[in-house]
Write an enzyme that holds these catalytic residues in place. Structure first.
Site, mmCIF file in Angstrom:
data_model
loop_
_atom_site.group_PDB
_atom_site.id
_atom_site.type_symbol
_atom_site.label_atom_id
_atom_site.label_comp_id
_atom_site.label_asym_id
_atom_site.label_seq_id
_atom_site.Cartn_x
_atom_site.Cartn_y
_atom_site.Cartn_z
ATOM 1 C CB THR A 55 -0.955 -0.008 1.208
ATOM 2 O OG1 THR A 55 -1.698 -1.229 1.176
ATOM 3 C CG2 THR A 55 -1.910 1.154 1.166
ATOM 4 C CE LYS A 82 13.607 13.608 19.397
ATOM 5 N NZ LYS A 82 13.954 14.920 18.824
ATOM 6 N NE ARG A 104 -2.030 0.243 6.011
ATOM 7 C CZ ARG A 104 -1.843 -0.863 5.299
ATOM 8 N NH1 ARG A 104 -0.892 -1.710 5.618
ATOM 9 N NH2 ARG A 104 -2.600 -1.125 4.248
ATOM 10 C CG HIS A 132 -7.186 -1.139 2.900
ATOM 11 N ND1 HIS A 132 -6.661 -0.045 2.222
ATOM 12 C CD2 HIS A 132 -6.201 -2.079 2.893
ATOM 13 C CE1 HIS A 132 -5.434 -0.326 1.834
ATOM 14 N NE2 HIS A 132 -5.136 -1.544 2.228
HETATM 15 C C1 NCD Z 1 -4.071 -5.585 3.933
HETATM 16 C C2 NCD Z 1 -4.053 -4.572 5.039
HETATM 17 O O1 NCD Z 1 -2.998 -4.206 5.542
HETATM 18 O O2 NCD Z 1 -5.119 -4.137 5.324
HETATM 19 N N1 NCD Z 1 -3.038 -5.559 3.065
HETATM 20 C C3 NCD Z 1 -3.041 -4.615 2.080
HETATM 21 O O3 NCD Z 1 -3.140 -3.437 2.324
HETATM 22 N N2 NCD Z 1 -2.961 -5.052 0.811
HETATM 23 C C4 NCD Z 1 -4.554 -6.891 4.327
HETATM 24 C C5 NCD Z 1 -3.847 -7.625 5.396
HETATM 25 O O4 NCD Z 1 -2.972 -7.127 6.083
HETATM 26 O O5 NCD Z 1 -4.229 -8.791 5.556
#
Ligand code: NCD
Length: 306
Positions: A55, A82, A104, A132
């Site tokens: 990602t 920190k 994220r 997501h």
């Molecule tokens: C996923 C996530 O991190 O949400 N991976 C991704 O972004 N392609 C799915 C996962 O971690 O299983």
């Protein structure tokens, strides 16, 4: 649209528009020099509080192919170590005059918080178990490209639904685009309630579902999110729910096997099945760059210069 936080921000028309714009960026990605000046002068920051390979690299590649400048923030090595708060961190980044942050975080809802604190655009790149959206969009794109449309397709989403933000966003996106989604999972890996989930069925029998599926979408078994023993053993999980070689033969001609990555080969998917022609897992990754180009372009491309 200023932010992309949830698939629900788009609706069917918004998703359809995004998929169309993605077509032109697939074409750009296939050129000898895969770069256009659309976002020259814009700055995109990736702010990842949680691990990621595809990602983060996919967003950064997308931004660069649009000629945006890219800043990469990693929590280790920053002032977060920190003790700087999330709010101070994002406001510091925003004060540098960036145009978008791609966030994220392991907690659900963080991208919404961030959107309240900053003046720039915010893209949700995964928040806890919650959503997501760009994964769901690239998956819709991949299915649409392989099958023409999602309308009326039978999609089975198999595995650790409970802990999966991919499942939440994909159920929403696939059903919005007219697919019929069935969840296949052991009861311990389903959320406590499926109220409000737009699915047509829930099954505990993958062998019954596979012959009728146009798409089988496998989820990663998220061991790091499982605080209690939800499964007797990995071997038992594979025996009951894994897409083994034998089970892959139950699929109809033209059916697609998908996985968001990272895969646990040998657990939810047999190593050899991931490499069969019916698997579109690497196409998902390739399409992800074009779809994220479309997302960044729609958020930043038409905005008046500040
Ligand atoms: C996923 C996530 O991190 O949400 N991976 C991704 O972004 N392609 C799915 C996962 O971690 O299983």
């Amino acid at each position: 649209m200023r932010h992309l936080l949830s698939v629900a921000d788009l609706g069917a028309a918004g998703i359809a528009e995004l998929l169309e714009v993605s077509d032109s960026f697939v074409e750009v990605s296939e050129r000898a020099i895969p770069k256009v000046p659309a976002l020259r002068g814009k700055t995109v920051v990736s702010l990842f509080y949680e691990d990621s390979t595809r990602t983060r690299l996919s967003f950064e590649t997308a931004a660069r192919r649009l000629s945006a400048d890219v800043m990469n923030f990693s929590v280790s090595g920053s002032s977060v170590a920190k003790g700087e708060s999330l709010r101070d961190t994002v406001q510091t980044i925003d004060a540098m005059g960036v145009d978008a942050v791609v966030v994220r975080h392991s907690s659900a809802g963080v991208p919404w918080q961030v959107a309240n604190w900053v003046g720039c655009s915010v893209v949700n790149a995964g928040d806890g178990w919650h959503e997501h959206p760009t994964q769901a969009l690239l998956d819709c794109y991949t299915v649409r490209r392989a099958r023409g449309s999602l309308e009326g397709l039978r999609v089975a989403i198999v595995g650790d639904v409970k802990h999966s933000r991919v499942a939440r966003s994909n159920v929403l996106a696939f059903s919005t685009m007219g697919a019929e989604v069935t969840l296949v999972a052991p009861p311990t890996l389903l959320p406590p309630s499926l109220e409000g989930w737009p699915v047509v069925a829930v099954s505990h029998d993958i062998d019954d579902v596979l012959p009728k599926a146009d798409v089988v979408y496998l989820l990663r078994l998220q061991a790091e999110r499982q605080s209690e023993a939800l499964l007797p053993s990995l071997r038992e999980y594979t025996a009951c729910y894994g897409l083994t070689r034998r089970r892959a033969d139950l699929l109809a001609d033209g059916a697609l096997v998908m996985h968001p990555g990272p895969m646990n080969r040998g657990v939810e998917i047999a190593a050899e099945v991931a490499d069969l022609p019916l698997s579109v897992i690497t196409r998902q990754v390739a399409n992800g760059v074009a779809v994220r180009m479309a997302v960044l372009f729609l958020l930043l491309g038409s905005a008046p210069a500040a």
